[in-house]
Scaffold this active site. Structure first.
Site, short mmCIF file in Angstrom:
data_model
loop_
_atom_site.label_atom_id
_atom_site.label_comp_id
_atom_site.label_asym_id
_atom_site.label_seq_id
_atom_site.Cartn_x
_atom_site.Cartn_y
_atom_site.Cartn_z
N ASP A 273 0.88 -1.16 0.00
CA ASP A 273 0.00 0.00 0.00
C ASP A 273 0.92 1.22 0.00
OD1 ASP A 273 -2.05 1.80 0.01
OD2 ASP A 273 -3.13 0.89 1.68
C1 BGC Z 1 -4.91 3.40 -0.04
C2 BGC Z 1 -4.98 2.42 -1.18
C3 BGC Z 1 -4.69 3.12 -2.47
C4 BGC Z 1 -3.35 3.83 -2.39
C5 BGC Z 1 -2.98 4.57 -3.64
C6 BGC Z 1 -3.66 4.25 -0.06
O1 BGC Z 1 -3.78 5.31 0.83
O2 BGC Z 1 -5.00 2.71 1.19
O3 BGC Z 1 -6.23 1.80 -1.22
O4 BGC Z 1 -4.73 2.21 -3.53
O5 BGC Z 1 -3.41 4.77 -1.33
O6 BGC Z 1 -3.76 5.69 -3.77
#
Ligand code: BGC
Length: 743
Positions: free
Chosen positions: A227
């Protein structure tokens, strides 16, 4: 050229660079390996211009904002969700995006979860089935899915540090089960690890999770991406099985990896493997890219409308107030949310839509009768008497009042503090409902809101969720009966927050204890015989269905349940036939009912169809904490066919042969465990008889003929029993008894 040969030409630093991003959304181009783009998210393509970043979070190219997962989950229709996957794939390909960061398949453990709108359900089977369809649809277009957030990221509070403290059975049966299904059945290109810790270890550094379970057990061959910002220690992460760290660049981390290889702290082969997986993903993406690709904006808007309408759940409809006639009744449309729709949540999934429908315009267009609009309240939650008085007057002077109520903004990054709707909106509803007996409430919310006690004051209640860019029109489709509602709750609506199984365990001091264990959502409400406002699986229709007797037969890989269902009304409709399994006699604690299969059946007015629900044998397995493996227990399985988890219409019992679930006996097994095991009981009976014949512990052995004495001794481990003076078994005998207890 073969991956190994291409890797061999790269330096260690280049390999390390491959395993981190070059900016917010791209992998790093190294030598002849180009970069590819990964971007959000589950219900729309959020493509940012250039390198992206926090500063431009809300700026992205327009794309179709499909209904968020909360609405898709309520359709209970994998075919429909699969079509959304295809459409997202088309849009991603047309926008040059290689991997779409979704679907989000965490379980809705707590109704306070700020990101529940991005997740499908409180049940792992429903989540998994829908996610498989989404991933297959997306990937059919040559765009990779990145299933997230792996794992146990079921609330936002302290999500980057908190440890989810949880036992293995709960992890396996509830929180990993949908991931397992998607990995095995849909082969996603990528899996995204979550931010949080699991029993103290960051998901991004969790070898058991990322390697032993995901790859060794499930056979995952794709890429594990972090993530965004989840990696704390690059070397530890790569060692655990993480391949790509996002976002980038992370030059210091790349150097640390190269250094670790140089000084022996990281196996060179492990880094090679991570780099190879990035290479394979890039290869796949390059092969599928199509610069000429385009998509049909209008067709996708129409699909967004269909899905939004299919996700709407009709909770109450006394006296058949709905559907409204398109000619005739004058309507007061009340509530700012009718004009200013809440159609998606905040955070990384936030889309700039290609169009935006509002319910007010859609209702006005759908009826020939007079429509009076009154805002009634503002979206900032401050009570406004003047607006409220105008709304009450509009309600009084119209034949029907349709009141739109909306939960406050929900967003990634923060949990909700309450399940209550804003007080000013509820105050307004009180007055409107008193002014007009024909009041319909339409809700906009990304996770459940409390509906009690105010729902008793209105004859009709429509749960519209966050409906995406066409949600407003979808509401009108349902209100006027263009679409017969068939959505079903994918999460229980409780009577009060403290009733929820998760209530006592919320993050505190860096930990969130998953204290309710496997009793997530309806499982917990059922186990504690707790009343709810609207149960899991519930939803009304403008028609009615009756169920005949169910039959079940074992088929090669499971069970087939058949039940005749008749549409007894005068409208075509859809019934979601749900099958729940119970095993009343079990060696482990089980929920009273668990969803094991469902079929979404279109049934024409007056018609009867035989609905077939297939249950895979593997879905009947439980995780045995003593054997550390999945097993199907032998026994009489009660399969209950329901129109919801609490509207059970038919049931049938199936006797299943079990897997071998015998736990080997040891000196630490209790006397009770020995006696409950047929072979163990035989061995103990023999030992006791020998003791009686030969004196020694004969006295105690004789006493053990008394069931009360046996009960008293049942929790004593055999070895400890042997240590008592006068015991019928001696410490020296234990090994021999254990050996004899093997079948
Ligand atoms: C989120 C993800 C997301 C990623 C990219 C993170 O803060 O938890 O779900 O895909 O950011 O934007």
């Amino acid at each position: 050229m073969h991956t190994d040969a291409r890797l061999a030409r790269l330096s260690t630093v280049d390999k390390a660079a491959l395993t981190s991003g070059s900016d917010f959304w791209h992998t790093t181009a190294v030598a002849d390996v180009p970069e590819v783009m990964l971007t959000d998210g589950p219900h729309g393509v959020r493509k940012q211009a250039g390198a992206g970043g926090l500063g431009s979070l809300l700026a992205s190219e327009p794309s179709t904002c499909f209904p968020p997962a909360v609405a898709m989950g309520s359709t209970w229709d994998p075919e429909l969700v699969g079509r959304v996957g295809v459409a997202l794939g088309e849009e991603a390909r047309a926008m040059g995006v290689s991997v779409l960061l979704g679907p989000g398949i965490n379980l809705k453990r707590t109704p306070l979860g700020g990101r529940n709108f991005e997740y499908y359900a409180e049940d792992p089977l429903l989540t998994g089935v829908l996610a498989v369809a989404w991933v297959r649809g997306l990937q059919s277009q040559g765009v990779g899915a990145s299933v997230k957030h792996f794992a146990l990221n079921s609330q936002e509070t302290d999500r980057m540090r908190v440890s989810a403290d949880v036992d293995e059975r709960t992890v396996r049966e509830m929180y990993l089960r949908a991931f397992q299904r998607v990995v095995r059945q849909a082969r996603p290109w990528a899996v995204m690890c979550s931010y949080n810790r699991i029993n103290g270890v960051f998901a991004s550094q969790h070898h058991w999770l990322l390697t032993e379970v995901l790859r060794d057990e499930w056979g995952f061959e794709g890429l594990v991406v972090s993530d965004w910002g989840a990696v704390v220690d690059r070397v530890a992460a790569v060692r655990a099985g993480l391949d790509l760290t996002m976002p980038g660049p992370d030059d210091a981390g790349d150097r640390a990896l190269a250094q670790a290889v140089a000084d022996g702290g990281l196996d060179a082969a492990t880094l090679d493997m991570a780099a190879a997986r990035v290479l394979s993903l890039v290869d796949r993406a390059v092969a599928a890219a199509d610069p000429t690709a385009a998509y049909d904006v209008e067709a996708h808007h129409a699909l967004a409308r269909e899905v939004a309408a299919r996700g709407i759940v009709l909770l109450k409809n006394e006296g058949g107030l709905l559907p409204l006639p398109q000619r005739g009744l004058s309507i007061a449309v009340i509530g700012e949310a009718a004009r200013t729709p809440r159609f998606q949540g905040g955070g990384s999934s936030q889309i700039v839509p290609t169009r935006l429908d509002d319910a007010l315009a859609a209702i006005t267009a759908a009826t020939t009768a007079a429509v009076t609009f009154a805002a009634g309240y503002t979206m900032d939650g401050a009570a406004d008497d003047k607006l409220a008085a105008e709304a009450v007057e509009a309600a009084r002077s119209s034949e029907v009042a349709v009141v739109f109520l909306a939960a406050p903004h929900e967003t990634e990054g923060a949990d909700r503090e309450t399940l209550d709707l804003p007080a000013d909106q509820l105050g307004l509803l009180d007055r409107v409902a008193a002014a007009n007996l024909r009041t319909v409430v339409v809700l906009s919310n990304g996770a459940v809101v409390l509906t009690t006690p105010w729902d008793r004051t209105v004859p009709a209640l429509v749960e519209g969720w966050l409906g995406g860019q066409a949600g407003g029109t979808a509401i009108a489709d349902v209100l006027f009966g263009q679409m017969n509602p068939s959505g079903r709750l994918a999460e229980t609506i409780p009577l009060a927050l403290p009733h929820h199984p998760s209530f006592l365990d919320f993050p505190e001091a860096g930990h969130v204890r998953y204290g309710e264990g496997i009793h997530v959502g309806y499982r917990g409400f059922d186990a504690r015989e707790q009343e709810v406002a609207y149960p899991f699986g519930f939803g009304l229709s403008y028609t009615t269905f009756s169920y005949g007797a169910a039959t079940a037969s074992t088929v090669e890989d499971g069970i087939e349940v058949r039940v005749p269902v008749t549409n007894t009304g005068d409208r075509d409709g859809r019934e979601v036939v749900q099958v729940y399994a119970s095993l009343p006699v079990s060696r482990v604690r089980r929920a009273p009912r668990e969803l094991k299969g469902f079929t979404n059946a279109a049934i024409a007015a007056g018609q009867m169809v035989e609905v077939v629900v297939h249950i895979a044998r593997s879905d009947l397995a439980y995780w045995d904490p003593q054997l550390h493996r999945w097993a199907v227990e032998a026994g009489d399985y009660v399969l209950t066919v329901g129109a919801s988890s609490r509207d059970l219409r038919a049931s049938v019992t199936v006797v299943l042969d079990g897997d071998d679930t015998r736990v080997p006996l040891t000196g630490d097994s209790t006397l009770g465990e020995w006696l409950n095991d047929p072979k163990g009981a035989e061995v103990i009976a023999q030992a006791f008889a020998e003791a009686m014949a030969g004196g020694g512990g004969g006295g105690m052995a004789a006493m053990a003929a008394d069931p009360d004495i046996l009960l008293f001794l049942s929790n004593v481990p055999l070895r400890r029993l042997a240590a008592y003076p006068g015991s019928p078994v001696t410490p020296e005998q234990i090994d021999a008894l254990v050996a004899r207890s093997f079948p």
